[in-house]
Design an enzyme around this catalytic site. Structure first.
Site, PDB file in Angstrom:
ATOM      1  N   LYS A  14      49.441 -40.200 -87.246  1.00  0.00           N
ATOM      2  CA  LYS A  14      47.945 -39.520 -87.463  1.00  0.00           C
ATOM      3  C   LYS A  14      48.248 -38.310 -88.485  1.00  0.00           C
ATOM      4  O   LYS A  14      48.074 -37.310 -88.090  1.00  0.00           O
ATOM      5  CB  LYS A  14      47.501 -38.977 -86.296  1.00  0.00           C
ATOM      6  CG  LYS A  14      47.268 -40.083 -85.043  1.00  0.00           C
ATOM      7  CD  LYS A  14      46.884 -39.268 -83.670  1.00  0.00           C
ATOM      8  CE  LYS A  14      46.554 -40.270 -82.637  1.00  0.00           C
ATOM      9  NZ  LYS A  14      46.207 -39.746 -81.392  1.00  0.00           N
ATOM     10  N   GLY A  29      43.442 -42.734 -80.486  1.00  0.00           N
ATOM     11  CA  GLY A  29      42.513 -42.313 -79.337  1.00  0.00           C
ATOM     12  C   GLY A  29      43.423 -41.366 -78.423  1.00  0.00           C
ATOM     13  O   GLY A  29      44.523 -40.749 -78.707  1.00  0.00           O
ATOM     14  N   LYS A  72      41.303 -34.176 -87.219  1.00  0.00           N
ATOM     15  CA  LYS A  72      41.309 -33.170 -85.899  1.00  0.00           C
ATOM     16  C   LYS A  72      42.365 -32.189 -85.754  1.00  0.00           C
ATOM     17  O   LYS A  72      42.173 -31.492 -85.013  1.00  0.00           O
ATOM     18  CB  LYS A  72      40.947 -34.553 -84.818  1.00  0.00           C
ATOM     19  CG  LYS A  72      42.208 -35.302 -84.442  1.00  0.00           C
ATOM     20  CD  LYS A  72      43.133 -34.651 -83.212  1.00  0.00           C
ATOM     21  CE  LYS A  72      44.348 -35.532 -82.702  1.00  0.00           C
ATOM     22  NZ  LYS A  72      45.322 -36.174 -83.591  1.00  0.00           N
ATOM     23  N   ASP A 109      39.654 -37.964 -79.197  1.00  0.00           N
ATOM     24  CA  ASP A 109      40.970 -37.662 -79.689  1.00  0.00           C
ATOM     25  C   ASP A 109      40.731 -36.016 -80.117  1.00  0.00           C
ATOM     26  O   ASP A 109      41.679 -35.363 -79.816  1.00  0.00           O
ATOM     27  CB  ASP A 109      41.568 -38.252 -80.746  1.00  0.00           C
ATOM     28  CG  ASP A 109      43.055 -38.236 -80.881  1.00  0.00           C
ATOM     29  OD1 ASP A 109      43.554 -37.786 -79.811  1.00  0.00           O
ATOM     30  OD2 ASP A 109      43.716 -38.311 -81.892  1.00  0.00           O
ATOM     31  N   SER A 125      48.665 -28.977 -76.086  1.00  0.00           N
ATOM     32  CA  SER A 125      48.719 -29.455 -77.614  1.00  0.00           C
ATOM     33  C   SER A 125      49.276 -28.603 -78.495  1.00  0.00           C
ATOM     34  O   SER A 125      48.903 -27.351 -78.586  1.00  0.00           O
ATOM     35  CB  SER A 125      47.145 -29.418 -77.892  1.00  0.00           C
ATOM     36  OG  SER A 125      46.836 -29.626 -79.405  1.00  0.00           O
TER      37      SER A 125
END
Length: 305
Positions: A86, A114, A169, A222, A232
């Site tokens: 990603k 995802g 994101k 996501d 995270s």
């Protein structure tokens, strides 16, 4: 029931371990590690690539080009390459773009994106993803690999539409971490969710994705996972930036900001929140004041009739 397949896992980090956990009991698999440091029976690319029905790229996006070029001449004609990366490489390209440029035209490739936190997968919890690919036979084969697991996969042809939300994101997740560190409250978190989705939707369409791409698993799904989870990495980066810390500010989000600016992939002036995050990453000073100014500017113009 899907028959046993030969799976080649590239990379034995967090997601490499997660894929190993999911696939080890049903399929024949081998693992290649670019920098092996442990006493593990890693395979050689030249040995395993010709046997692989599916090659899982559990690698950052930067090595994709080199590795794809190495294995492309070795692959089965219908062997599928699947990336979970990603990010953007140093040339500003996505994993999908790298596959398209370096695999033969007949070679199927796919992107698996995802809410898939590796720790939760290895704990036996549910995970969800969209698999973007043009070849439906490849989709069914890849989906079949995971039929016995709690990773649930849906298909999309919209490769650009899932690639850009999962990349961006990581940038936007830092804003949620900043807001939480500054204790701006739940109202701000709710606002950020809507503001991010609006910008994600606009940018994704500019990059060639469909209009509703950002509202599915690789977008909204996501985003929530990355932006609100205390574990995270990018949420924690946002917290550090709000504390005006500059050490250790690295990851796909900061790198994406750098690549977009370096390669002029976007006119960032059109996206106020994205631009705010970039300014804070460059100069994490007076972060609260920068948020104050952003909110004032965002609401200073009345809606147009």
């Amino acid at each position: 029931m899907t028959s046993s397949l030969h799976i080649l896992i590239l990379g034995h980090g967090e997601m490499g371990h997660a894929m190993e956990y999911l696939l080890k009991d049903r399929h024949t698999f081998a693992i290649w590690e670019q920098f092996p440091q442990r006493n593990y029976p890693y395979t050689m690319l030249e040995q395993s690539a010709p046997l692989a029905d599916i090659v899982l790229f559990c690698l950052p996006v930067n090595p994709h080009r080199e590795v794809t070029q190495r294995i492309a001449p070795l692959l089965k004609r219908n062997g599928s390459c699947v990336s979970i990366a990603k990010g953007l490489d140093e040339s500003g390209k996505t994993a999908a773009q790298i596959f398209a440029e370096n695999l033969p035209a007949h070679q199927p490739y796919a992107l698996l994106y995802g809410p898939m936190i590796s720790e939760e997968i290895r704990a036996g919890r549910y995970a969800f993803a969209q698999l973007g690919c043009h070849d439906l036979a490849a989709f069914h084969a890849i989906q079949g690999c995971f039929n016995h697991t709690r990773l649930y996969i849906e298909h999309t042809f919209d490769i650009a539409g899932i690639s850009w939300p999962v990349i961006l994101k990581n940038v936007y997740a830092m804003a949620f971490g900043m807001a939480d560190e500054l204790q701006l409250g739940d109202n701000v978190r709710g606002y950020l969710a809507t503001a991010v989705l609006q910008e994600l939707n606009q940018i994704t369409q500019v990059m060639g994705g469909q209009a509703d791409s950002s509202y599915h698993l690789a977008g909204l799904g996501d985003l929530i996972t990355t932006a609100t989870s205390e574990s995270s990495h990018h949420h924690e980066l946002g917290r550090k930036l709000a504390r005006e810390e500059t050490d250790g500010i690295s990851g796909e989000g900061p790198h994406t900001l750098k690549m977009i600016k370096q390669h002029r992939l976007l006119n960032t002036e059109n996206y106020r929140l994205f631009q705010l995050i970039g300014e804070i990453v460059q100069n994490p000073r007076n972060v609260r004041s920068k948020f104050d100014d952003y909110f004032k500017q965002a609401f200073q113009h009345p809606p147009q009739n």
